[in-house]
Design an enzyme around this catalytic site. Structure first.
Site, PDB file in Angstrom:
ATOM      1  N   SER A   1       0.768  -1.097  -0.054  1.00  0.00           N
ATOM      2  CA  SER A   1       0.035   0.152  -0.155  1.00  0.00           C
ATOM      3  C   SER A   1       0.742   1.456   0.086  1.00  0.00           C
ATOM      4  O   SER A   1       0.427   2.303  -0.302  1.00  0.00           O
ATOM      5  CB  SER A   1      -0.784   0.161   1.237  1.00  0.00           C
TER       6      SER A   1
ATOM      7  N   LYS B   1       0.677   4.897   6.756  1.00  0.00           N
ATOM      8  CA  LYS B   1       0.088   5.539   5.810  1.00  0.00           C
ATOM      9  C   LYS B   1       0.910   7.036   5.818  1.00  0.00           C
ATOM     10  O   LYS B   1       1.573   7.378   6.625  1.00  0.00           O
ATOM     11  CB  LYS B   1      -1.215   5.854   5.765  1.00  0.00           C
TER      12      LYS B   1
END
Length: 254
Positions: free
Chosen positions: A68, A139
């Site tokens: 990701s 993230k």
């Protein structure tokens, strides 16, 4: 002339005092050998305790489990997470790569795990040898409290407070977002996204939930500041300069 009785009296082996002295020396020698034998084990245990305390309160290696955040972070990378980065009055900034606990924001179910397996995994995670909790995410911070984050402008770029962001860190071929959104980040929360937008489950996937896809600052574990493994990828994770041009948020949320 010495008699047998006199010789026996002068025999050291029969002297209870001298015999006791030899026995004491022998016992002390055996104790010293035993201490040397167990010293490496003791040092090993102390090292493990030290590493556990260090990873709990100061810095922890984090194993990247998914794609990701490619190409910034790749599967199998170990990053060092600074747990003191946001202590003592500091707060996450736009562009920071963070690790956070998604419980209550990205994850709304109980995580069941065998206690023994969980303990072994946590020990491995503390050393960067195993994955962290299933509720932990890595993230990039795109918006902080008060920011208005929108997607997308006419050129397909994400805007923060009306300023387009040049996201040079995106995975090659990825658009900034295939999902349109327009959100004002609540105070004390963050809007986060993965660098591999086509493969990332992030704030966009939780727009309709409480918090609008944002995460609480108090769930941030720390800032990922350094790729430590493999050695060929050793590098720091600095915030891109494009975020420096973002103006302060307007309105009562600022």
């Amino acid at each position: 002339m010495d008699t047998d009785a006199e010789l026996t009296e002068r025999d050291p082996s029969s002297d209870p005092v001298q015999g006791t002295g030899r026995g004491s020396r022998s016992a002390r020698f055996r104790e010293r050998v035993a201490e040397l034998r167990y010293r490496p084990v003791t040092l090993f245990v102390l090292c493990l305790v030290f590493l556990f305390l260090l990873s709990t309160f100061v810095a922890q290696p984090f194993l990247i489990p998914s794609s990701s955040m490619e190409n910034t972070l790749q599967i199998g990378d170990r990053v060092l997470v600074n747990k003191l980065a946001y202590r003592f009055g500091s707060a996450p900034q736009r562009g920071d790569v963070i690790v956070f606990d998604g419980t209550g924001s990205f994850v709304h179910r109980e995580q069941g795990e065998n206690p023994v397996t969980g303990l072994l995994r946590k020990a491995g995670a503390a050393l960067g040898l195993a994955r962290s909790d299933d509720t932990d995410y890595v993230k990039r911070v795109i918006g902080v409290g008060g920011d208005r984050v929108t997607c997308c402008d006419k050129q397909g770029r994400i805007e923060v407070n009306g300023e387009p962001v040049n996201e040079g860190y995106l995975h090659p071929g990825d658009a900034p977002s295939a999902v349109p959104f327009d959100i004002v980040v609540p105070k004390g929360r963050l809007w986060v996204m993965g660098d591999h937008r086509a493969r990332s489950s992030d704030s966009r996937d939780h727009l309709g939930e409480a918090g609008g896809g944002t995460i609480p600052i108090d769930k941030v574990i720390g800032r990922a500041g350094l790729i430590t493994w493999p050695i060929s990828r050793w590098s720091t994770l600095d915030a891109p300069g494009s975020f420096a041009r973002i103006p302060a948020p307007a309105g009562p949320h600022g």
